[in-house]
Design a protein around this motif. Structure first.
Motif, PDB file in Angstrom:
ATOM      1  N   ASP A 168       7.563  -3.759   0.705  1.00 36.79           N
ATOM      2  CA  ASP A 168       7.659  -4.590  -0.507  1.00 36.79           C
ATOM      3  C   ASP A 168       6.550  -4.209  -1.487  1.00 36.79           C
ATOM      4  OD1 ASP A 168       8.172  -6.483  -2.399  1.00 36.79           O
ATOM      5  OD2 ASP A 168       8.171  -8.191  -1.019  1.00 36.79           O
ATOM      6  N   THR A 169       6.885  -3.371  -2.444  1.00 37.16           N
ATOM      7  CA  THR A 169       5.924  -2.889  -3.450  1.00 37.16           C
ATOM      8  C   THR A 169       6.614  -2.854  -4.812  1.00 37.16           C
ATOM      9  OG1 THR A 169       6.565  -0.562  -3.350  1.00 37.16           O
ATOM     10  CG2 THR A 169       4.925  -1.292  -1.721  1.00 37.16           C
ATOM     11  N   PRO A 170       5.842  -2.636  -5.862  1.00 29.95           N
ATOM     12  CA  PRO A 170       6.481  -2.489  -7.183  1.00 29.95           C
ATOM     13  C   PRO A 170       7.548  -1.392  -7.192  1.00 29.95           C
ATOM     14  CG  PRO A 170       4.133  -2.850  -7.446  1.00 29.95           C
ATOM     15  CD  PRO A 170       4.369  -2.715  -5.964  1.00 29.95           C
ATOM     16  N   ALA A 205      -7.145   7.659  -7.557  1.00 27.29           N
ATOM     17  CA  ALA A 205      -6.636   8.700  -8.449  1.00 27.29           C
ATOM     18  C   ALA A 205      -5.195   8.353  -8.796  1.00 27.29           C
ATOM     19  CB  ALA A 205      -6.701  10.062  -7.761  1.00 27.29           C
ATOM     20  N   ASP A 206      -4.976   8.024 -10.054  1.00 20.65           N
ATOM     21  CA  ASP A 206      -3.652   7.513 -10.430  1.00 20.65           C
ATOM     22  C   ASP A 206      -3.400   7.812 -11.900  1.00 20.65           C
ATOM     23  OD1 ASP A 206      -1.842   5.017  -8.898  1.00 20.65           O
ATOM     24  OD2 ASP A 206      -1.390   5.533 -10.984  1.00 20.65           O
ATOM     25  N   GLN A 207      -2.142   7.998 -12.240  1.00 19.87           N
ATOM     26  CA  GLN A 207      -1.835   8.235 -13.654  1.00 19.87           C
ATOM     27  C   GLN A 207      -1.859   6.930 -14.459  1.00 19.87           C
ATOM     28  OE1 GLN A 207       2.052  10.006 -13.870  1.00 19.87           O
ATOM     29  NE2 GLN A 207       3.134   8.098 -13.400  1.00 19.87           N
ATOM     30  N   ALA A 222      -3.557   2.827  -7.495  1.00 21.45           N
ATOM     31  CA  ALA A 222      -3.494   1.713  -8.444  1.00 21.45           C
ATOM     32  C   ALA A 222      -2.426   0.687  -8.080  1.00 21.45           C
ATOM     33  CB  ALA A 222      -3.220   2.254  -9.853  1.00 21.45           C
ATOM     34  N   SER A 223      -1.566   1.012  -7.115  1.00 21.53           N
ATOM     35  CA  SER A 223      -0.420   0.113  -6.865  1.00 21.53           C
ATOM     36  C   SER A 223       0.053   0.221  -5.419  1.00 21.53           C
ATOM     37  CB  SER A 223       0.729   0.504  -7.820  1.00 21.53           C
ATOM     38  OG  SER A 223       1.878  -0.279  -7.593  1.00 21.53           O
ATOM     39  N   GLY A 224       0.703  -0.828  -4.967  1.00 18.96           N
ATOM     40  CA  GLY A 224       1.470  -0.795  -3.721  1.00 18.96           C
ATOM     41  C   GLY A 224       0.675  -0.365  -2.502  1.00 18.96           C
ATOM     42  N   ILE A 225       1.194   0.611  -1.775  1.00 20.44           N
ATOM     43  CA  ILE A 225       0.586   1.063  -0.520  1.00 20.44           C
ATOM     44  C   ILE A 225      -0.797   1.670  -0.784  1.00 20.44           C
ATOM     45  CG2 ILE A 225       0.810   2.734   1.371  1.00 20.44           C
ATOM     46  CD1 ILE A 225       3.923   2.300   1.108  1.00 20.44           C
ATOM     47  N   GLY A 226      -0.905   2.501  -1.826  1.00 17.94           N
ATOM     48  CA  GLY A 226      -2.190   3.132  -2.136  1.00 17.94           C
ATOM     49  C   GLY A 226      -3.254   2.093  -2.451  1.00 17.94           C
ATOM     50  N   PRO A 260      16.690  14.107  -4.316  1.00 22.18           N
ATOM     51  CA  PRO A 260      15.399  14.816  -4.380  1.00 22.18           C
ATOM     52  C   PRO A 260      14.265  14.058  -3.702  1.00 22.18           C
ATOM     53  CG  PRO A 260      16.069  14.031  -6.565  1.00 22.18           C
ATOM     54  CD  PRO A 260      17.235  13.844  -5.665  1.00 22.18           C
ATOM     55  N   TYR A 261      14.333  12.726  -3.696  1.00 23.66           N
ATOM     56  CA  TYR A 261      13.263  11.936  -3.047  1.00 23.66           C
ATOM     57  C   TYR A 261      13.226  12.251  -1.551  1.00 23.66           C
ATOM     58  CZ  TYR A 261      10.475   7.881  -1.637  1.00 23.66           C
ATOM     59  OH  TYR A 261       9.500   7.061  -1.100  1.00 23.66           O
ATOM     60  N   GLY A 262      14.373  12.184  -0.880  1.00 25.54           N
ATOM     61  CA  GLY A 262      14.405  12.471   0.555  1.00 25.54           C
ATOM     62  C   GLY A 262      14.015  13.904   0.860  1.00 25.54           C
ATOM     63  N   ALA A 318      12.023  15.813  -0.970  1.00 25.39           N
ATOM     64  CA  ALA A 318      10.567  15.938  -1.171  1.00 25.39           C
ATOM     65  C   ALA A 318       9.814  15.359   0.023  1.00 25.39           C
ATOM     66  CB  ALA A 318      10.150  15.229  -2.463  1.00 25.39           C
ATOM     67  N   LYS A 319      10.265  14.208   0.525  1.00 23.85           N
ATOM     68  CA  LYS A 319       9.557  13.570   1.638  1.00 23.85           C
ATOM     69  C   LYS A 319       9.713  14.376   2.939  1.00 23.85           C
ATOM     70  CE  LYS A 319       7.754  10.074  -0.577  1.00 23.85           C
ATOM     71  NZ  LYS A 319       6.298   9.991  -0.765  1.00 23.85           N
ATOM     72  N   ALA A 320      10.878  15.027   3.127  1.00 26.97           N
ATOM     73  CA  ALA A 320      11.024  15.930   4.275  1.00 26.97           C
ATOM     74  C   ALA A 320      10.020  17.072   4.142  1.00 26.97           C
ATOM     75  CB  ALA A 320      12.454  16.463   4.344  1.00 26.97           C
TER      76      ALA A 320
END
Ligand code: NAD
Length: 252
Positions: free
Chosen positions: A191-193, A36-38, A15-19, A156-158, A160-162
């Motif tokens: 450059d995304t929301p 598929a998006d919330q 619904a947004s950005g890269i997806g 936690p973001y880094g 999770a991405k690892a």
């Protein structure tokens, strides 16, 4: 690059950005796309955009990737509708700005790991089960250069991405013999929301951009083009790869 005519793709976070850019590009190549998006409202807006562009079979499903039941329902409904699942792109994620490890509350840790890592795991697991039955499939997970270095912004973001990169490699090795390829893209600043929301101001965003050797942020379309390549037949021998697209940031 090869077209995707007749193929069926699920794009989480579509619904947004890269997806969203992935969904638009895939639909323009003849792919039937399930967003598929919330975010139900934006998901429907993007699906309507795809339909107006000629992709009559594209649709949107409101769902949460961290729910195994909702992941199962999404893939089951997609298979019931189209009889196949050729492509999965896992772009859904959250990025709550969390200043430091000591300032990271346990619920925030759980939320980020649950959506960004467990969500990708659940989607891969359910899709791979369908792709094994089919004997073919291509998955692209979306990691981040935050997986590859220490950052001051969100532990936690880094982490999770690892985990997403490792999940990608493990799945690639385990299912290569069943005709399934699993790769991930590793974006730098795009450059995304999400990236705009994570910065205090547009001046802060510009300060980050100034650090990028290319002199600009990535666009969602940059990431969509790489994703299309990874699912295409031109990438038939690429499996388990983590493809960095960051304007040179990690090379510095
Ligand atoms: N923007 C960047 O600079 C950047 C850099 C590196 C990696 N990434 C990654 O790229 C991917 C896309 O990010 P973006 O910048 O396009 O963000 P975005 O916020 O524009 O889009 C993310 C989408 O995911 C959806 N989503 C969030 N939680 C969900 C859930 N539990 N279930 C279903 N959908 C959910 C949101 O509703 C949204 O539509 C993410 O995996 C992100 O971590 C982004």
């Amino acid at each position: 690059m090869s077209d995707l005519a007749g193929q069926v793709a699920i794009v989480t976070g579509g619904a947004s950005g890269i997806g969203r850019a992935v969904a638009v590009l895939f639909a323009s190549k003849g792919c039937r796309v399930v967003i598929a998006d919330q975010d139900a409202r934006r998901g429907v807006e993007v699906a309507d955009e795809l339909k107006r562009g000629g992709s009559a079979d594209s649709s949107s499903t409101e769902m949460d990737v961290s729910s195994a039941a909702q992941v199962d329902a999404l893939v089951t409904q997609t298979l019931a509708r189209f009889g196949r699942l050729d492509i999965l792109v896992n772009s859904a994620a959250v990025y709550p700005p969390l200043p430091s490890l000591l300032e990271t509350p346990e619920p925030a840790w759980d939320q980020v790991l649950s959506v960004n890592l467990k969500g990708t795991f659940l989607m891969c697991k359910r899709a791979i089960a369908a792709m094994v039955d089919q004997g073919s499939g291509a998955i692209v997970n979306v990691a981040s250069i935050a997986a590859m270095k220490g950052t001051n912004y969100s532990v936690p973001y880094g982490v999770a991405k690892a985990g997403v990169i490792q999940l990608t490699k493990a799945a690639a090795v385990q299912y290569a013999g069943r005709g399934i390829r699993v790769n991930c893209i590793v974006p730098g600043l795009v450059d995304t929301p999400m990236s705009r929301r994570s910065m205090a101001s547009s001046e802060e965003f510009d300060r980050f951009v100034a650090q990028i050797p290319a002199g600009r942020a990535g666009t969602p379309e940059d990431m969509a083009a790489l994703t299309l390549f990874l699912v295409s037949k031109e990438a038939a021998f690429i499996n388990g790869a983590a493809m960095v697209s960051d304007g040179g940031t990690m090379a510095r």
